[in-house]
Design a protein around this motif. Structure first.
Motif, short mmCIF file in Angstrom:
data_model
loop_
_atom_site.label_atom_id
_atom_site.label_comp_id
_atom_site.label_asym_id
_atom_site.label_seq_id
_atom_site.Cartn_x
_atom_site.Cartn_y
_atom_site.Cartn_z
N LEU A 200 3.57 -0.21 12.27
CA LEU A 200 4.80 0.17 11.33
C LEU A 200 5.06 -1.37 10.23
O LEU A 200 4.20 -1.49 9.08
CB LEU A 200 6.87 0.07 11.14
N LEU A 201 5.00 -2.66 11.16
CA LEU A 201 4.45 -4.36 10.29
C LEU A 201 3.58 -4.41 9.60
O LEU A 201 3.39 -5.15 8.99
CB LEU A 201 5.16 -5.62 11.36
N LEU A 202 2.12 -4.31 10.85
CA LEU A 202 0.91 -4.04 10.31
C LEU A 202 0.36 -3.63 9.18
O LEU A 202 -0.09 -4.29 8.24
CB LEU A 202 0.05 -3.84 10.97
N ALA A 203 1.14 -2.04 9.11
CA ALA A 203 0.70 -1.09 8.20
C ALA A 203 2.14 -1.54 6.63
O ALA A 203 0.91 -1.67 5.44
CB ALA A 203 1.56 0.13 7.37
N PHE A 204 2.97 -2.25 6.70
CA PHE A 204 3.80 -2.47 5.74
C PHE A 204 2.98 -3.99 5.07
O PHE A 204 2.99 -4.16 3.85
CB PHE A 204 5.54 -2.94 6.23
N GLY A 205 2.67 -4.98 5.64
CA GLY A 205 2.26 -6.08 5.48
C GLY A 205 0.25 -6.13 4.55
O GLY A 205 0.53 -6.25 3.61
N ARG A 206 0.16 -4.72 5.24
CA ARG A 206 -1.32 -4.32 4.55
C ARG A 206 -0.66 -4.10 2.73
O ARG A 206 -1.54 -3.96 2.12
CB ARG A 206 -2.25 -3.91 4.90
N ALA A 207 0.59 -3.27 2.85
CA ALA A 207 0.86 -2.69 1.96
C ALA A 207 0.68 -3.77 0.87
O ALA A 207 1.11 -3.16 -0.08
CB ALA A 207 1.59 -1.71 2.51
N ILE A 208 1.98 -4.04 1.10
CA ILE A 208 2.41 -5.27 0.32
C ILE A 208 2.00 -6.03 -0.41
O ILE A 208 1.90 -7.40 -1.45
CB ILE A 208 3.78 -5.98 0.81
N GLY A 209 0.62 -6.29 0.17
CA GLY A 209 -0.70 -7.35 0.12
C GLY A 209 -1.24 -6.20 -0.78
O GLY A 209 -2.60 -7.73 -1.12
N ASP A 210 -1.90 -5.14 -1.05
CA ASP A 210 -2.83 -5.01 -2.05
C ASP A 210 -2.90 -5.10 -3.47
O ASP A 210 -1.84 -4.79 -3.74
CB ASP A 210 -2.84 -3.58 -1.38
N VAL A 211 -3.63 -5.49 -4.33
CA VAL A 211 -3.54 -5.14 -5.57
C VAL A 211 -5.57 -4.67 -6.26
O VAL A 211 -5.05 -3.69 -6.97
CB VAL A 211 -4.33 -6.31 -5.69
N ALA A 212 -5.94 -4.12 -5.21
CA ALA A 212 -6.84 -3.33 -5.52
C ALA A 212 -6.89 -2.23 -5.69
O ALA A 212 -6.73 -1.37 -7.08
CB ALA A 212 -8.84 -3.31 -5.55
N GLY A 213 -6.07 -1.51 -4.57
CA GLY A 213 -5.76 -0.04 -4.70
C GLY A 213 -4.88 0.58 -5.61
O GLY A 213 -4.78 1.73 -6.24
N VAL A 214 -3.96 -0.51 -6.28
CA VAL A 214 -2.47 -0.01 -6.73
C VAL A 214 -3.50 -0.48 -8.82
O VAL A 214 -2.41 -0.61 -9.53
CB VAL A 214 -1.49 -0.48 -6.63
N MET A 215 -4.10 -0.92 -8.88
CA MET A 215 -4.79 -1.28 -9.26
C MET A 215 -4.66 -0.15 -11.26
O MET A 215 -4.26 -0.33 -12.38
CB MET A 215 -5.60 -2.23 -10.11
N LEU A 216 -5.34 0.59 -10.90
CA LEU A 216 -5.45 2.24 -11.24
C LEU A 216 -4.15 2.46 -11.06
O LEU A 216 -3.47 3.58 -12.14
CB LEU A 216 -6.53 2.53 -11.04
N THR A 217 -3.39 2.32 -10.52
CA THR A 217 -2.15 3.49 -9.91
C THR A 217 -0.39 3.47 -10.46
O THR A 217 0.05 3.88 -10.47
CB THR A 217 -2.22 4.23 -9.02
#
Length: 284
Positions: A200-217
């Motif tokens: 869960l922490l690995l998924a949370f860390g990937r989620a909080i640091g992503d920018v490309a995926g959320v730029m459009l959404t």
């Protein structure tokens, strides 16, 4: 003797290359951290983490990035919860209800390996298409959809590796006691519980640091979102937009935002290492 000498030379060369690789990677890490600290610390104030952007914030005036901090936590937290609720049943099904070594088992693991390696911008494009189809505007909900799709493979593959560590004796004991497959699955989940939190922490860390995926959404807003259909800021997006400014003060705040994000990631990494060591002790 000649063959032994050649083997020793090859070993020395391989050792030297590994040492150089280690130095290069470690040096790059310290260079990144040093740059963030050097440029971000002068702009790191209590105002930065306790206030939302005020009028003229992107022109160098007062305000902070509290909206991006809260938005990142909302986005990563909700996405991780959804990815967990979807990923755990998938991983359990592949290990308990599907016979290992069959074509469907191998294909499923290959599929999640491929999904694990797909760039986040692709997930953003897929989520954007889903949003257009259902009439969802750029919002926190759109970002949650994107990051959930991104983190499901992380949860499934991590749990798959954890379930592989379960001793066969434990499975045989539960079967010999007449336990159903679902009861056996609950025993397995209890056995890997520390490792589950690591996933869960690995998924949370990937989620909080992503920018490309959320730029459009996700859109972007200077306000803290109160509802799922409102646009929200995230720390990676805040860093991106502030670095795009020609004003030195705003660029400095971008490095301060990066320092906040780095600190959050550091906490996640430390928690992950702690839970991983706990999982290893639990298995011995």
């Amino acid at each position: 003797m000649a063959n032994i000498s050649k083997r020793l030379q090859k070993e020395k060369i391989a050792k030297l290359l590994m040492q150089l690789s280690g130095i290069l990677i470690t040096g790059s890490l310290f260079l990144i951290l040093g740059t963030i600290l050097y440029k971000g610390l002068p702009h790191m104030t209590w105002e930065m983490i306790s206030q939302t952007p005020k009028g003229g914030f992107y022109l160098g005036k007062s305000g902070g990035v509290l909206n991006a901090i809260i938005g990142s936590l909302y986005l990563a937290g909700l996405s991780t919860i959804l990815a967990t609720l979807i990923g755990i049943p998938i991983a359990i099904y592949l290990h308990v209800y599907v016979r290992q070594g069959t074509a469907i088992s191998r294909f499923s693991k290959l599929l999640f390996d491929v999904l694990f390696g797909i760039p986040s911008i692709v997930y953003g494009a897929i989520a954007f298409s889903i949003m257009v189809f259902f009439g969802i505007r750029a919002s926190l909900l759109g970002g949650v959809i994107t990051i959930t799709l991104l983190t499901i493979p992380i949860v499934v593959r991590t749990l798959d590796e954890l379930l592989r560590t379960i001793p066969q004796d434990l499975k045989h004991v539960t079967a010999s006691l007449g336990a159903t497959r679902w009861e056996s699955a609950k025993v397995m989940l209890k056995y890997i519980r520390p490792g589950l939190f690591t996933a869960l922490l690995l998924a949370f860390g990937r989620a909080i640091g992503d920018v490309a995926g959320v730029m459009l959404t996700t859109g972007y807003s200077d306000n803290i979102p109160k509802y799922l259909d409102e646009p929200t800021a995230t720390l990676p997006l805040a860093i991106f937009f502030q670095l795009s400014s020609p004003i030195p003060e705003v660029q400095g705040r971008a490095y301060a935002s990066a320092l906040i994000l780095t600190f959050l990631i550091l906490i996640i990494v430390l928690c992950t290492h702690f839970l991983s060591s706990k999982q290893k002790k639990h298995q011995t």
